[in-house]
Design a protein around this motif. Sequence first.
Motif, PDB file in Angstrom:
ATOM      1  N   VAL A  46      56.950  54.585  62.053  1.00 40.82           N
ATOM      2  CA  VAL A  46      57.320  56.105  62.450  1.00 40.82           C
ATOM      3  C   VAL A  46      58.734  56.462  61.821  1.00 40.82           C
ATOM      4  O   VAL A  46      59.020  57.566  61.294  1.00 40.82           O
ATOM      5  N   THR A  47      59.550  55.557  62.041  1.00 42.46           N
ATOM      6  CA  THR A  47      60.971  55.663  61.465  1.00 42.46           C
ATOM      7  C   THR A  47      60.984  55.887  60.072  1.00 42.46           C
ATOM      8  O   THR A  47      61.599  56.419  59.434  1.00 42.46           O
ATOM      9  N   SER A  48      60.317  54.978  59.200  1.00 41.07           N
ATOM     10  CA  SER A  48      59.985  55.006  57.799  1.00 41.07           C
ATOM     11  C   SER A  48      59.379  56.348  57.476  1.00 41.07           C
ATOM     12  O   SER A  48      60.218  57.003  56.486  1.00 41.07           O
ATOM     13  N   MET A  49      58.428  56.805  58.341  1.00 34.64           N
ATOM     14  CA  MET A  49      58.009  58.089  57.777  1.00 34.64           C
ATOM     15  C   MET A  49      59.013  59.456  58.051  1.00 34.64           C
ATOM     16  O   MET A  49      59.332  60.154  57.194  1.00 34.64           O
ATOM     17  N   ALA A  50      59.822  59.173  59.135  1.00 30.23           N
ATOM     18  CA  ALA A  50      60.768  60.301  59.472  1.00 30.23           C
ATOM     19  C   ALA A  50      61.888  60.201  58.306  1.00 30.23           C
ATOM     20  O   ALA A  50      62.412  61.149  58.041  1.00 30.23           O
ATOM     21  N   ALA A  51      62.265  58.913  57.950  1.00 32.46           N
ATOM     22  CA  ALA A  51      63.350  58.806  57.021  1.00 32.46           C
ATOM     23  C   ALA A  51      62.895  59.284  55.563  1.00 32.46           C
ATOM     24  O   ALA A  51      63.671  60.032  54.997  1.00 32.46           O
TER      25      ALA A  51
ATOM     26  N   LEU B  60      60.705  61.853  55.441  1.00 34.04           N
ATOM     27  CA  LEU B  60      60.941  63.295  55.672  1.00 34.04           C
ATOM     28  C   LEU B  60      62.370  63.841  55.812  1.00 34.04           C
ATOM     29  O   LEU B  60      62.578  64.776  55.084  1.00 34.04           O
ATOM     30  N   LEU B  61      63.128  63.110  56.266  1.00 37.75           N
ATOM     31  CA  LEU B  61      64.713  63.313  56.132  1.00 37.75           C
ATOM     32  C   LEU B  61      65.129  63.469  54.701  1.00 37.75           C
ATOM     33  O   LEU B  61      65.964  64.495  54.465  1.00 37.75           O
ATOM     34  N   GLU B  62      64.660  62.499  53.829  1.00 37.69           N
ATOM     35  CA  GLU B  62      65.244  62.690  52.431  1.00 37.69           C
ATOM     36  C   GLU B  62      64.630  64.288  51.811  1.00 37.69           C
ATOM     37  O   GLU B  62      65.393  64.488  51.176  1.00 37.69           O
ATOM     38  N   VAL B  63      63.260  64.581  52.173  1.00 39.20           N
ATOM     39  CA  VAL B  63      62.987  65.799  51.666  1.00 39.20           C
ATOM     40  C   VAL B  63      63.793  66.815  52.160  1.00 39.20           C
ATOM     41  O   VAL B  63      64.391  67.755  51.562  1.00 39.20           O
ATOM     42  N   VAL B  64      64.063  67.015  53.597  1.00 38.04           N
ATOM     43  CA  VAL B  64      64.986  67.851  54.127  1.00 38.04           C
ATOM     44  C   VAL B  64      66.222  67.930  53.401  1.00 38.04           C
ATOM     45  O   VAL B  64      66.796  68.851  53.223  1.00 38.04           O
ATOM     46  N   TRP B  65      66.913  66.839  53.326  1.00 31.53           N
ATOM     47  CA  TRP B  65      68.263  66.579  52.701  1.00 31.53           C
ATOM     48  C   TRP B  65      68.217  66.970  51.256  1.00 31.53           C
ATOM     49  O   TRP B  65      69.204  67.495  50.823  1.00 31.53           O
ATOM     50  N   GLY B  66      66.978  66.623  50.674  1.00 30.12           N
ATOM     51  CA  GLY B  66      67.065  67.129  49.245  1.00 30.12           C
ATOM     52  C   GLY B  66      67.049  68.761  49.054  1.00 30.12           C
ATOM     53  O   GLY B  66      67.496  69.229  47.841  1.00 30.12           O
TER      54      GLY B  66
END
Length: 161
Positions: free
Chosen positions: A18-23, A25-31
């Motif tokens: 789940v943390t990997s998936m969140a990371a 998605l975080l890359e997408v948001v930060w993008g």
Amino acid sequence: MTVTSIQPWPEPAEAARVTSMAAELLEVVWGRASTAPASASQLRVLFIIEHQEGINLRTLAQSLASTPPSTSRLCDRLQAAGLIEREMSSTDRREVRLRLSSSGHAFLDDLRTRREQELQAVLRLMPAAKRAALLEGLEAFCDAASPRSRHGAVAPDSRSA
């Protein structure tokens, strides 16, 4: 989107998934918050230099698992963009120390502000109790992942005392 059915005591493998998936998605948001004029590799260099002010090129290359010539070229581009400064070591004239320039500090401050704005937009969609649980979990993660924790020292917990 539900990524897991949380058990009272989730296994590390499930938490890692789940943390990997969140990371990701975080890359997408930060993008959404552009990192121009720095590439992802250059951004990583900026973060390392920020946290290890005055780092030398060889140590930076080791931190990046790269070669000194490749790392030097990355730094050439960052210096040309005005984001870092190189200075000769006062103890060894062959050694070059790396520091963020004032523009480099300003760039990272601005990037963090833009990233936080993107994150706030997502976090506003979460119920307050879930945000509190996320914050508690992320604080514990940061404590466990800190370099001091990995080397056997106990990371300080500001909530106890």
